[in-house]
Write a protein that holds these residues in place. Sequence first.
Motif, mmCIF file in Angstrom:
data_model
loop_
_atom_site.group_PDB
_atom_site.id
_atom_site.type_symbol
_atom_site.label_atom_id
_atom_site.label_comp_id
_atom_site.label_asym_id
_atom_site.label_seq_id
_atom_site.Cartn_x
_atom_site.Cartn_y
_atom_site.Cartn_z
ATOM 1 N N ALA A 119 0.832 -1.207 0.000
ATOM 2 C CA ALA A 119 0.000 0.000 0.000
ATOM 3 C C ALA A 119 0.865 1.255 0.000
ATOM 4 O O ALA A 119 0.584 2.230 -0.708
ATOM 5 C CB ALA A 119 -0.935 -0.006 1.200
ATOM 6 N N MET A 120 1.934 1.242 0.790
ATOM 7 C CA MET A 120 2.840 2.386 0.826
ATOM 8 C C MET A 120 3.559 2.555 -0.505
ATOM 9 O O MET A 120 3.742 3.680 -0.998
ATOM 10 C CB MET A 120 3.849 2.216 1.965
ATOM 11 C CG MET A 120 3.236 2.372 3.349
ATOM 12 S SD MET A 120 4.434 2.160 4.692
ATOM 13 C CE MET A 120 5.491 3.589 4.431
ATOM 14 N N ALA A 121 3.963 1.448 -1.105
ATOM 15 C CA ALA A 121 4.659 1.524 -2.390
ATOM 16 C C ALA A 121 3.741 2.046 -3.489
ATOM 17 O O ALA A 121 4.159 2.825 -4.352
ATOM 18 C CB ALA A 121 5.208 0.148 -2.759
ATOM 19 N N ARG A 122 2.486 1.613 -3.453
ATOM 20 C CA ARG A 122 1.533 2.098 -4.451
ATOM 21 C C ARG A 122 1.317 3.603 -4.333
ATOM 22 O O ARG A 122 1.171 4.300 -5.343
ATOM 23 C CB ARG A 122 0.196 1.377 -4.280
ATOM 24 C CG ARG A 122 0.177 -0.066 -4.813
ATOM 25 C CD ARG A 122 -1.136 -0.753 -4.471
ATOM 26 N NE ARG A 122 -1.300 -2.021 -5.172
ATOM 27 C CZ ARG A 122 -2.310 -2.866 -4.998
ATOM 28 N NH1 ARG A 122 -3.258 -2.566 -4.099
ATOM 29 N NH2 ARG A 122 -2.392 -3.987 -5.676
ATOM 30 N N LYS A 123 1.300 4.121 -3.101
ATOM 31 C CA LYS A 123 1.098 5.548 -2.891
ATOM 32 C C LYS A 123 2.305 6.367 -3.359
ATOM 33 O O LYS A 123 2.162 7.424 -3.967
ATOM 34 C CB LYS A 123 0.848 5.825 -1.403
ATOM 35 C CG LYS A 123 -0.536 5.469 -0.917
ATOM 36 C CD LYS A 123 -1.572 6.478 -1.386
ATOM 37 C CE LYS A 123 -2.924 6.184 -0.765
ATOM 38 N NZ LYS A 123 -3.954 7.169 -1.171
ATOM 39 N N SER A 124 3.486 5.876 -3.050
ATOM 40 C CA SER A 124 4.706 6.647 -3.293
ATOM 41 C C SER A 124 5.397 6.300 -4.594
ATOM 42 O O SER A 124 6.249 7.059 -5.075
ATOM 43 C CB SER A 124 5.691 6.402 -2.142
ATOM 44 O OG SER A 124 6.090 5.033 -2.132
ATOM 45 N N SER A 143 -4.513 4.631 3.633
ATOM 46 C CA SER A 143 -5.730 4.384 4.410
ATOM 47 C C SER A 143 -5.874 2.898 4.723
ATOM 48 O O SER A 143 -5.181 2.045 4.145
ATOM 49 C CB SER A 143 -6.957 4.858 3.621
ATOM 50 O OG SER A 143 -7.170 4.012 2.493
ATOM 51 N N MET A 144 -6.785 2.609 5.624
ATOM 52 C CA MET A 144 -7.061 1.215 5.955
ATOM 53 C C MET A 144 -7.639 0.479 4.737
ATOM 54 O O MET A 144 -7.354 -0.697 4.519
ATOM 55 C CB MET A 144 -8.041 1.130 7.123
ATOM 56 C CG MET A 144 -7.535 1.780 8.420
ATOM 57 S SD MET A 144 -5.986 1.047 9.055
ATOM 58 C CE MET A 144 -4.757 2.236 8.453
ATOM 59 N N GLU A 145 -8.419 1.182 3.940
ATOM 60 C CA GLU A 145 -8.970 0.593 2.715
ATOM 61 C C GLU A 145 -7.872 0.279 1.705
ATOM 62 O O GLU A 145 -7.944 -0.724 0.988
ATOM 63 C CB GLU A 145 -10.015 1.528 2.100
ATOM 64 C CG GLU A 145 -11.306 1.645 2.890
ATOM 65 C CD GLU A 145 -11.194 2.587 4.093
ATOM 66 O OE1 GLU A 145 -12.149 2.637 4.896
ATOM 67 O OE2 GLU A 145 -10.153 3.277 4.221
ATOM 68 N N ASP A 146 -6.841 1.136 1.651
ATOM 69 C CA ASP A 146 -5.686 0.868 0.774
ATOM 70 C C ASP A 146 -5.008 -0.443 1.177
ATOM 71 O O ASP A 146 -4.643 -1.262 0.320
ATOM 72 C CB ASP A 146 -4.662 1.998 0.865
ATOM 73 C CG ASP A 146 -5.144 3.305 0.260
ATOM 74 O OD1 ASP A 146 -5.963 3.252 -0.682
ATOM 75 O OD2 ASP A 146 -4.698 4.364 0.731
ATOM 76 N N ASN A 223 -0.572 -1.813 13.503
ATOM 77 C CA ASN A 223 -1.413 -1.778 14.702
ATOM 78 C C ASN A 223 -2.799 -1.204 14.397
ATOM 79 O O ASN A 223 -3.827 -1.725 14.856
ATOM 80 C CB ASN A 223 -0.734 -0.955 15.793
ATOM 81 C CG ASN A 223 0.526 -1.624 16.321
ATOM 82 O OD1 ASN A 223 0.665 -2.845 16.258
ATOM 83 N ND2 ASN A 223 1.454 -0.834 16.831
ATOM 84 N N ARG A 224 -2.809 -0.148 13.598
ATOM 85 C CA ARG A 224 -4.084 0.479 13.244
ATOM 86 C C ARG A 224 -4.933 -0.447 12.382
ATOM 87 O O ARG A 224 -6.152 -0.561 12.574
ATOM 88 C CB ARG A 224 -3.836 1.790 12.502
ATOM 89 C CG ARG A 224 -3.369 2.947 13.387
ATOM 90 C CD ARG A 224 -3.049 4.161 12.529
ATOM 91 N NE ARG A 224 -4.195 4.519 11.688
ATOM 92 C CZ ARG A 224 -4.085 5.246 10.569
ATOM 93 N NH1 ARG A 224 -2.893 5.672 10.158
ATOM 94 N NH2 ARG A 224 -5.152 5.537 9.857
ATOM 95 N N PHE A 225 -4.283 -1.132 11.434
ATOM 96 C CA PHE A 225 -5.042 -1.996 10.526
ATOM 97 C C PHE A 225 -5.617 -3.201 11.260
ATOM 98 O O PHE A 225 -6.759 -3.600 11.011
ATOM 99 C CB PHE A 225 -4.174 -2.474 9.364
ATOM 100 C CG PHE A 225 -4.934 -3.336 8.390
ATOM 101 C CD1 PHE A 225 -5.823 -2.773 7.492
ATOM 102 C CD2 PHE A 225 -4.787 -4.720 8.403
ATOM 103 C CE1 PHE A 225 -6.550 -3.563 6.605
ATOM 104 C CE2 PHE A 225 -5.502 -5.524 7.526
ATOM 105 C CZ PHE A 225 -6.392 -4.942 6.622
#
Length: 237
Positions: A119-124, A143-146, A223-225
């Motif tokens: 998810a982080m790689a897709r964003k950046s 986001s959690m949905e990501d 932790n959030r997810f």
Amino acid sequence: MSEKFLFMASEVRSGSTFFAELISYSFHKSYGEEFWDLSRELLSTLKDSSTRDEMLSITRNLYLNKSGYRSCKIMCAQLSIISREARKDQEIKDIFFGDNTYWIVFRRKNKIKQAISLAMARKSNIYHSYDADMKVSKADTVSMEDIDRALKAIARSDEYLKCFSKNFKNYIEIFYEDALEAQKQSVTDVITKLDMPFDISRLQIEEPKLKPYESLKKTELENRFIEWFSINYHSTQ
């Protein structure tokens, strides 16, 4: 000397580049061998319309080391195309699934961490870093949905790798977590279980150049997810 092939079958954000570099640098240090193409996705241009000649051209141009090995990392989408073509063409079948072909099937145990990394790689659009202090400017927009979408994609590709490994006998399955914890043992397992012609007593481990990044942010997202996922798993029926 007959040519041999060492391929790595992997999925996105599994840690396969780390392990490919671990093998490449360690083999170069220990035996003077070059497996640099093992960390490169040189068949990534293959698509449904690709021809057998295109596939053969790429594999014939993979670097041939002094022990007679050509190597490459191959992702799930291209593995599917190769498997399909191998059913129709004997030469393709011999190259990818023949007696002189060896596979490392590389997976990751913790799918949530893998999904966060994706998810982080897709964003950046940053998939690899050689800077341990690198910060991802869009990390806070994940986001959690990501992460949930990434998790679904990873689960599918992981199941694909399990199915794919049934195509051949000359393979070893390695998990990222095991390779990270026991680097020398993991490389030793590759050499011994694939019956590669290298003296284990001479094996020296050379650390990969690839660096993890944003570790604290990934832990926070994990932790959030976990908290979010525990109350947001919806029926798919």
